[in-house]
Design a protein around this motif. Structure first.
Motif, PDB file in Angstrom:
ATOM      1  N   SER A 149       0.825  -1.204   0.000  1.00  0.00           N
ATOM      2  CA  SER A 149       0.000   0.000   0.000  1.00  0.00           C
ATOM      3  C   SER A 149       0.862   1.259   0.000  1.00  0.00           C
ATOM      4  O   SER A 149       2.012   1.237   0.458  1.00  0.00           O
ATOM      5  N   ALA A 150       0.283   2.339  -0.481  1.00  0.00           N
ATOM      6  CA  ALA A 150       0.964   3.633  -0.417  1.00  0.00           C
ATOM      7  C   ALA A 150       1.051   4.088   1.039  1.00  0.00           C
ATOM      8  O   ALA A 150       0.139   3.865   1.828  1.00  0.00           O
ATOM      9  N   LEU A 151       2.157   4.748   1.389  1.00  0.00           N
ATOM     10  CA  LEU A 151       2.368   5.213   2.759  1.00  0.00           C
ATOM     11  C   LEU A 151       2.041   6.689   2.922  1.00  0.00           C
ATOM     12  O   LEU A 151       1.703   7.134   4.013  1.00  0.00           O
ATOM     13  N   GLY A 152       2.199   7.477   1.854  1.00  0.00           N
ATOM     14  CA  GLY A 152       1.759   8.862   1.881  1.00  0.00           C
ATOM     15  C   GLY A 152       2.797   9.879   2.316  1.00  0.00           C
ATOM     16  O   GLY A 152       3.881   9.546   2.794  1.00  0.00           O
ATOM     17  N   ALA A 153       2.428  11.145   2.142  1.00  0.00           N
ATOM     18  CA  ALA A 153       3.343  12.256   2.402  1.00  0.00           C
ATOM     19  C   ALA A 153       3.700  12.376   3.871  1.00  0.00           C
ATOM     20  O   ALA A 153       4.824  12.752   4.218  1.00  0.00           O
ATOM     21  N   ALA A 154       2.766  12.083   4.759  1.00  0.00           N
ATOM     22  CA  ALA A 154       3.048  12.205   6.190  1.00  0.00           C
ATOM     23  C   ALA A 154       4.178  11.279   6.609  1.00  0.00           C
ATOM     24  O   ALA A 154       5.029  11.641   7.429  1.00  0.00           O
ATOM     25  N   SER A 155       4.202  10.096   6.028  1.00  0.00           N
ATOM     26  CA  SER A 155       5.265   9.147   6.332  1.00  0.00           C
ATOM     27  C   SER A 155       6.627   9.691   5.918  1.00  0.00           C
ATOM     28  O   SER A 155       7.614   9.573   6.663  1.00  0.00           O
ATOM     29  N   GLN A 156       6.690  10.323   4.759  1.00  0.00           N
ATOM     30  CA  GLN A 156       7.968  10.877   4.294  1.00  0.00           C
ATOM     31  C   GLN A 156       8.432  12.016   5.204  1.00  0.00           C
ATOM     32  O   GLN A 156       9.622  12.134   5.513  1.00  0.00           O
ATOM     33  N   ARG A 157       7.508  12.841   5.661  1.00  0.00           N
ATOM     34  CA  ARG A 157       7.871  13.928   6.573  1.00  0.00           C
ATOM     35  C   ARG A 157       8.382  13.370   7.902  1.00  0.00           C
ATOM     36  O   ARG A 157       9.349  13.892   8.476  1.00  0.00           O
ATOM     37  N   GLU A 158       7.741  12.322   8.390  1.00  0.00           N
ATOM     38  CA  GLU A 158       8.184  11.708   9.644  1.00  0.00           C
ATOM     39  C   GLU A 158       9.596  11.168   9.524  1.00  0.00           C
ATOM     40  O   GLU A 158      10.394  11.284  10.459  1.00  0.00           O
ATOM     41  N   TRP A 159       9.916  10.592   8.383  1.00  0.00           N
ATOM     42  CA  TRP A 159      11.267  10.065   8.192  1.00  0.00           C
ATOM     43  C   TRP A 159      12.296  11.192   8.144  1.00  0.00           C
ATOM     44  O   TRP A 159      13.393  11.062   8.702  1.00  0.00           O
ATOM     45  N   ALA A 160      11.974  12.275   7.475  1.00  0.00           N
ATOM     46  CA  ALA A 160      12.903  13.407   7.428  1.00  0.00           C
ATOM     47  C   ALA A 160      13.157  13.944   8.838  1.00  0.00           C
ATOM     48  O   ALA A 160      14.307  14.255   9.202  1.00  0.00           O
ATOM     49  N   SER A 180      15.500   8.008  -2.244  1.00  0.00           N
ATOM     50  CA  SER A 180      15.135   6.635  -2.601  1.00  0.00           C
ATOM     51  C   SER A 180      13.716   6.336  -2.153  1.00  0.00           C
ATOM     52  O   SER A 180      12.918   5.739  -2.890  1.00  0.00           O
ATOM     53  N   ARG A 181      13.389   6.757  -0.963  1.00  0.00           N
ATOM     54  CA  ARG A 181      12.102   6.419  -0.365  1.00  0.00           C
ATOM     55  C   ARG A 181      10.942   7.142  -1.043  1.00  0.00           C
ATOM     56  O   ARG A 181       9.854   6.574  -1.196  1.00  0.00           O
ATOM     57  N   GLU A 182      11.177   8.379  -1.463  1.00  0.00           N
ATOM     58  CA  GLU A 182      10.083   9.151  -2.032  1.00  0.00           C
ATOM     59  C   GLU A 182       9.597   8.587  -3.362  1.00  0.00           C
ATOM     60  O   GLU A 182       8.525   8.948  -3.839  1.00  0.00           O
ATOM     61  N   THR A 183      10.377   7.676  -3.947  1.00  0.00           N
ATOM     62  CA  THR A 183       9.969   7.081  -5.222  1.00  0.00           C
ATOM     63  C   THR A 183       9.036   5.894  -5.039  1.00  0.00           C
ATOM     64  O   THR A 183       8.605   5.314  -6.026  1.00  0.00           O
ATOM     65  N   TRP A 184       8.723   5.520  -3.783  1.00  0.00           N
ATOM     66  CA  TRP A 184       7.743   4.450  -3.620  1.00  0.00           C
ATOM     67  C   TRP A 184       6.636   4.759  -2.605  1.00  0.00           C
ATOM     68  O   TRP A 184       5.566   4.163  -2.662  1.00  0.00           O
ATOM     69  N   VAL A 185       6.859   5.714  -1.695  1.00  0.00           N
ATOM     70  CA  VAL A 185       5.885   5.890  -0.612  1.00  0.00           C
ATOM     71  C   VAL A 185       4.551   6.480  -1.078  1.00  0.00           C
ATOM     72  O   VAL A 185       3.527   6.304  -0.417  1.00  0.00           O
TER      73      VAL A 185
END
Length: 339
Positions: free
Chosen positions: A188-199, A260-265
């Motif tokens: 499943s898609a993880l979404g923008a919030a997940s990418q912000r949390e990782w940053a 790398s991560r932003e190309t799949w989340v």
């Protein structure tokens, strides 16, 4: 022992592949093609890339002399004890490295030619600032490695991001892949919030660490993402640190990890799962990131999917519980080899 073999990925990126050997010695009375022994040699958990991880009194890593001579991929056809054996390619997750597979790879090397790949931006592979870190680049790299190493038809085993790479390659090139093991990766898609949390998480790292003991403690106990003490997690991250003049820092660039991560989340990957033709096993840790309902839906979508779970394991399934992980995948591998 792991032998380093350099291969060339897409865009000319140099990738370090590690072929594992010295498996447990088989009983001469046993059939060499019998079931895999689920009890490999003791004391092999941890890095097997020629380094001694014992800390000195100051907590700093001691390094043993490296015996890993890089063999050009073009020379891979040279005779060796492993040539002629079925191939396995192991793909680590984001921020990981090939040595995270050492325990599994050495066990597998009793019957397979087991190779783990440091993917671009990770481990000993190149980290060009302007390199591509798209899904296509990662999948192209794995495809190139398979072909240059002569591993096909191969069993692909991937953890997290490496699992996504594995099933995308299996969907694209069914002629190269005869079996697939997916370890704790969501479709499943993880979404923008997940990418912000990782940053934000990367920004919270107290770099540089003074000692490897500090690395282990922070990632195993003090990291806000840790719900309870997890020594295996601390050791996992200790393996991806290197000593710099001011202390210990990751061997990877966090910005490249986010790229790398932003190309799949932002995307779901169910369609590619449905295109995988070979037998596939979905494995989740009971306390991992892949929930049971989603894992079972992945099994349903896969044309030849199977399911397994490992108790008392989090996201780092093969590292948290190596014996239980091997017990989970052994029946699948045995069945695959008897087809």
């Amino acid at each position: 022992m792991a032998r380093r073999i350099d291969v060339t990925g897409t865009g000319g990126v140099r990738l370090a592949a590690w072929e594992f050997g010295d498996p447990p010695k088989p009983d001469p009375a046993q059939d060499a093609h019998g079931p895999l022994d689920a009890h490999g040699p003791q004391g092999e958990h941890g890095p097997q890339d020629g380094r001694d991880r014992r800390d000195g009194r100051d907590g700093r890593e001691r390094r043993a002399p490296e015996d890993g001579r890089a063999a050009p991929a073009g020379q891979q056809a040279a005779p060796s004890a492993s040539n002629g054996s079925p191939g396995v390619l192991l793909l680590h997750g984001l921020m990981g490295r090939a040595s995270h597979w050492a325990f599994t790879a050495r066990w597998l090397s009793g019957r397979y030619r087991a190779v783990a790949l440091d993917q671009r931006g990770h481990g000993r592979s190149d980290k060009p600032p302007r390199a591509s870190f798209t899904r296509e680049a990662y999948v192209d790299d794995a495809e190139s490695a398979l072909e240059q190493l002569g591993l096909a038809p191969v069993v692909l085993i991937g953890h997290a991001m490496g699992a996504l790479t594995a099933w995308q390659l299996a969907a694209r090139r069914p002629d190269l892949v005869r079996g697939l093991i997916i370890c704790d990766m969501r479709a499943s898609a993880l979404g923008a919030a997940s990418q912000r949390e990782w940053a934000q998480w990367f920004d919270s790292w107290p770099l540089p660490f003074a000692t490897l003991a500090d690395v282990r403690k922070w990632f195993g106990e003090d990291d806000p993402w840790v719900e309870r003490p997890n020594p295996a997690r601390g050791e996992f991250y200790a393996e991806v640190m290197a000593e710099s003049p001011d202390g210990w820092r990751p061997v990877f660039d966090p910005d490249q990890m986010l790229r790398s991560r932003e190309t799949w989340v932002y995307d779901a990957h169910w369609e590619e799962l449905a295109q995988v033709r070979c037998p596939a096993l979905v494995v989740r840790g009971l306390d991992g990131e892949l929930g049971r309902a989603e894992a079972q839906e992945m099994v349903r979508v896969l044309p030849r999917g199977q399911y397994a779970e490992v108790a008392d394991a989090g996201h780092l399934v093969h590292y948290d519980q190596p014996e239980a992980w091997r017990a989970a995948i052994q029946p699948f591998l045995d069945a695959l080899d008897t087809d």
